[in-house]
Design a protein around this motif. Sequence first.
Motif, PDB file in Angstrom:
ATOM      1  N   GLU A  98       3.873 -12.556   6.437  1.00 29.45           N
ATOM      2  CA  GLU A  98       4.648 -11.763   5.492  1.00 29.45           C
ATOM      3  C   GLU A  98       4.121 -11.970   4.076  1.00 29.45           C
ATOM      4  N   LYS A  99       4.339 -10.970   3.232  1.00 27.76           N
ATOM      5  CA  LYS A  99       3.886 -11.036   1.840  1.00 27.76           C
ATOM      6  C   LYS A  99       4.860 -11.886   1.041  1.00 27.76           C
ATOM      7  N   ARG A 100       4.349 -12.947   0.465  1.00 25.07           N
ATOM      8  CA  ARG A 100       5.158 -13.849  -0.349  1.00 25.07           C
ATOM      9  C   ARG A 100       4.392 -14.171  -1.637  1.00 25.07           C
ATOM     10  N   ASP A 101       4.976 -13.859  -2.783  1.00 27.63           N
ATOM     11  CA  ASP A 101       4.348 -14.154  -4.075  1.00 27.63           C
ATOM     12  C   ASP A 101       2.931 -13.581  -4.150  1.00 27.63           C
ATOM     13  N   GLY A 102       2.774 -12.370  -3.632  1.00 27.63           N
ATOM     14  CA  GLY A 102       1.489 -11.704  -3.720  1.00 27.63           C
ATOM     15  C   GLY A 102       0.464 -12.129  -2.691  1.00 27.63           C
TER      16      GLY A 102
END
Length: 271
Positions: A98-102
């Motif tokens: 998943e996308k987290r902080d870019g």
Amino acid sequence: MTLRHRPWEEAADFQIGLKPIAPGDWLEGGEADPAARKDTLIAAYRGLVWAETEDSRPAQAEVWEMVEAALGPAPRPPDLPPLYAAARRVPDDLCLMEKRDGQWRLTALSLSAGSFFTAEQVIGRSLAELHGPVTGFAERFLARVQRIFEGLRPELVLERRNWTLLNSAALHTPTSGPIRSRIGEIDPAQAGDVLNLRVERQTLRRLPRTGGALFTIRVWLAPLDSLRDDPDRLAAFARAWGAATPELRAYKRFDLYDDLVEAFLRGSQSR
């Protein structure tokens, strides 16, 4: 176990090699009761085979729905994380990104057949951190892999295949030390029985609702001796072993098995 894939015939170097496949071909199956194998592992080695971040449950639930859509409805045990409940239905390891902080990060995984890594070691890592051990990955492939993740469409299923050689017939291989420490004990005349081809069939697809990505890893194993039944397959393996690039050999530690493989090939020629 019979090998369904022969990736050594495709390339002598590390390749991304992701190709689109039909959605109906997403899961291969081939194991009668994966839940029994995985439940035994999680009961004994939970930190090695399972990990999740606190905010990953919505995407985990979508993975369950995707597996249910592919295999048919089934009761979901209420006391299990959704990703693990899904993993119990398939032979594959399931890795949720998943996308987290870019950054694309690993937020949950069920890892019953890890190749020299554990769930607790990799949870939360980014794409760059996950592939750090691969020689030259950051320079040659990282930007391309990130673009693939960004551009992945919900209707697209991608597949790649990977392989190595180990003196182990176990699916669950969390560390290399115990395996590689036994290489010196192998009788070269028995190399074909003791050495195993370890093939990974991997897929990648988007989670349409939550926006994550699911990476699956299905491991197939067969003794090196199984190649003797097919001269063309044996010849293809011999070519691949000899043509492997220094980078691939270093990453997979093929050098540890050179003498044993040469003994196996010589013995195969004399039969």
